[in-house]
Design a protein around this motif. Structure first.
Motif, mmCIF file in Angstrom:
data_model
loop_
_atom_site.group_PDB
_atom_site.id
_atom_site.type_symbol
_atom_site.label_atom_id
_atom_site.label_comp_id
_atom_site.label_asym_id
_atom_site.label_seq_id
_atom_site.Cartn_x
_atom_site.Cartn_y
_atom_site.Cartn_z
ATOM 1 N N LEU A 191 0.827 -1.210 0.000
ATOM 2 C CA LEU A 191 0.000 0.000 0.000
ATOM 3 C C LEU A 191 0.857 1.254 0.000
ATOM 4 O O LEU A 191 0.547 2.244 -0.679
ATOM 5 C CB LEU A 191 -0.936 -0.016 1.213
ATOM 6 N N VAL A 192 1.936 1.237 0.776
ATOM 7 C CA VAL A 192 2.838 2.390 0.810
ATOM 8 C C VAL A 192 3.531 2.558 -0.537
ATOM 9 O O VAL A 192 3.719 3.686 -1.016
ATOM 10 C CB VAL A 192 3.867 2.238 1.950
ATOM 11 N N ALA A 193 3.918 1.462 -1.170
ATOM 12 C CA ALA A 193 4.542 1.553 -2.499
ATOM 13 C C ALA A 193 3.610 2.236 -3.489
ATOM 14 O O ALA A 193 4.056 3.052 -4.317
ATOM 15 C CB ALA A 193 4.920 0.159 -2.984
ATOM 16 N N ARG A 247 2.250 7.333 -6.492
ATOM 17 C CA ARG A 247 1.420 8.513 -6.764
ATOM 18 C C ARG A 247 2.219 9.803 -6.584
ATOM 19 O O ARG A 247 1.902 10.825 -7.194
ATOM 20 C CB ARG A 247 0.200 8.531 -5.837
ATOM 21 N N ARG A 248 3.230 9.752 -5.729
ATOM 22 C CA ARG A 248 4.049 10.942 -5.473
ATOM 23 C C ARG A 248 5.272 11.012 -6.391
ATOM 24 O O ARG A 248 6.107 11.900 -6.249
ATOM 25 C CB ARG A 248 4.519 10.954 -4.019
ATOM 26 N N GLY A 249 5.379 10.065 -7.298
ATOM 27 C CA GLY A 249 6.511 10.044 -8.200
ATOM 28 C C GLY A 249 7.784 9.529 -7.563
ATOM 29 O O GLY A 249 8.888 9.811 -8.046
ATOM 30 N N ARG A 308 12.475 -4.781 2.394
ATOM 31 C CA ARG A 308 13.017 -3.675 3.177
ATOM 32 C C ARG A 308 11.922 -2.674 3.519
ATOM 33 O O ARG A 308 11.868 -2.138 4.633
ATOM 34 C CB ARG A 308 14.131 -2.999 2.380
ATOM 35 N N LEU A 309 11.024 -2.421 2.578
ATOM 36 C CA LEU A 309 9.901 -1.513 2.842
ATOM 37 C C LEU A 309 9.010 -2.085 3.937
ATOM 38 O O LEU A 309 8.488 -1.338 4.782
ATOM 39 C CB LEU A 309 9.109 -1.286 1.552
ATOM 40 N N THR A 317 3.423 6.759 4.701
ATOM 41 C CA THR A 317 4.241 7.158 3.549
ATOM 42 C C THR A 317 4.964 8.464 3.826
ATOM 43 O O THR A 317 6.115 8.649 3.392
ATOM 44 C CB THR A 317 3.366 7.271 2.290
ATOM 45 N N ASP A 318 4.300 9.392 4.528
ATOM 46 C CA ASP A 318 4.963 10.641 4.908
ATOM 47 C C ASP A 318 6.248 10.360 5.679
ATOM 48 O O ASP A 318 7.274 11.012 5.470
ATOM 49 C CB ASP A 318 4.033 11.506 5.758
#
Length: 468
Positions: A332-334, A339-341, A349-350, A368-369
């Protein structure tokens, strides 16, 4: 909640594709789905697309995507009303032949003038029955060039009573309602007629819907009875109020279901929160969809409007984020990073990053922030830089950068290097750790600094420390 072995439970949700699926409809869909699943019944999705001018394929697509995201699987559908026009016409013809419906040639302009006159006289605005056949009555001459609408010959006396599954007994006198248009001049049925034919054909046993439909119900019951069709049981749930105390709707502050997905909410959290808007199971706040199905027998539905509480939804979502599988959160974070480029780190790792930070976050957007610092440049606020990046700490930061540059990169080694520099420069842990956070992470507060740094590429950490 009344059900019988001879009447299989079949519920439905029937959104209109004139806009996005909003939260009120999503909640009604949830109640209908949970009730059907609780009773081992079936749940039907119908698309009520007879508002041809305003219905769009984009809205249909968004409705289907919302249902899929929420996990509200349907057993039949989607069924489109505009593909059933021949069926509606056949039922209209039957009602006309039986004297239960009639052609009305009153033009829209004449109808408005009629109602304006009634209003001026202090009367209720309604159709006056000009074209309704009656014994001994002579109807006006059929005007040339006017295509008639079809009106239902509503009973003129008596009353309609039903035992609402939410509100209890409701009675409305037939004299309070007029002869409803059931088919427009272009051959497209109106809502109150099409919904009856659909619910009859689809053997719908229980109808949950918003209580704005209470005033439609007498017409619909009368049409059911005119057709000799079995009546479903009706349950009218109160509206959801927004922050301003007004009904949450497509036109007033409502946000699409898919927008919540984009804003980092989990579907199970949204279902949990929606279920608690007007329904309860004791004091339970957090529960799975399986628990909801086992509990939702149609009772314990509130008669009062529910208040939308964005902070409460965020809290609920945060609880689900904390419990979520790290690999799922990483996916989901990926997507949020894309979306933020941003290019997301490798999945495993994520997932480690998500595990470290998820307790601090109430949405995947917030997560994500936090994690964006691993893949994009950071800049702490001027206030934090002035407060923490002093000349006194510069030598220690440079010494730490030198140690890190040759380090075998692991949490234990990072921790040992920090302790060596602290000792050598006569500092306490916060005097070094906070400036490190400000430079590397762009903020003064994070989880344990060694755990945070371990997940960075070593070269990025060294470069950021030397940027001061």
């Amino acid at each position: 909640m009344s059900t019988t072995a001879n009447t299989p439970v079949r519920t439905r949700i029937a959104p209109s594709p004139t806009g996005f699926l909003h939260l009120g409809t999503a909640r009604t869909a949830l109640f209908s789905w949970a009730f059907a699943r609780h009773h081992g019944g079936e749940f039907v999705l119908r698309i009520e697309d007879t508002d041809v001018a305003r219905s769009t394929q984009d809205s249909v697509d968004q409705i289907l995507a919302s249902m899929h995201w929420l996990g509200l699987g349907y057993d039949e559908g989607p069924i489109y009303q505009m593909q059933r026009l021949d069926r509606y016409q056949a039922v209209v013809d039957q009602l006309i032949a039986e004297g239960k419906a009639y052609r009305c040639y009153t033009t829209p302009e004449e109808l408005e003038a009629m109602k304006a006159g009634q209003e001026a006289r202090g009367e209720k605005r309604r159709y006056d029955g000009t074209w309704r056949p009656a014994a001994g009555k002579t109807l006006p001459a059929i005007p040339a060039g006017v295509q008639p609408v079809i009106r239902f010959a509503n009973p003129t006396d008596g009353e309609v009573t039903w035992n609402d599954l939410v509100k209890g007994p409701i009675t409305i006198a037939n004299k309070e309602i007029d002869d409803l248009i059931i088919m427009r001049a272009d051959g497209v049925p109106t809502y109150n007629f099409a919904v009856v034919v659909d619910d009859w054909d689809m053997r719908i046993s229980h109808v949950f819907r918003g209580d704005e439909h209470i005033n439609n119900t007498p017409w619909q019951i009368n049409i059911f009875q005119a057709l000799g069709a079995p009546l479903p049981q009706f349950g009218h749930v109160p509206v959801i109020l927004g922050d301003d105390g007004q009904k949450l709707s497509k036109r007033r502050g409502a946000v699409s279901v898919t927008a919540y997905e984009e804003n980092g909410y989990l579907p199970e959290a949204m279902l949990n929160y929606l279920a608690r808007l007007g329904w309860s199971h004791g004091d339970d706040e957090l529960f799975t969809s399986e628990q909801l199905v086992s509990w939702f027998d149609g009772s314990h539905l509130s008669k009062s409007p529910a208040q939308w509480d964005a902070a409460k939804l965020e809290w609920v979502n945060g609880q689900y984020i904390k419990q979520a599988d790290d690999a799922r959160l990483a996916s989901l974070v990926a997507a949020q990073m894309s979306r933020r480029g941003l290019v997301a780190p490798e999945a495993s790792r994520l997932a480690q990053m998500c595990a470290l930070f998820k307790d601090r976050c109430s949405t995947t957007v917030a997560l994500t922030d936090w994690l964006a610092m691993y893949v994009s440049d950071v800049q702490a606020s001027e206030e934090e830089r002035v407060q923490h990046l002093t000349e006194a700490v510069r030598p220690a930061l440079q010494a730490l950068a030198d140690k890190f540059s040759t380090l075998d990169w692991s949490k234990a080694a990072i921790q040992a290097a920090i302790k060596e520099v602290i000792t050598a420069h006569g500092l306490k842990m916060p005097q070094l750790a906070i400036p490190v956070r400000v430079l590397v992470c762009g903020r003064a507060q994070t989880p344990s600094v060694d755990a945070v740094l371990e997940l960075f590429d070593k070269e990025i950490v060294v470069k950021r420390l030397r940027s001061f």
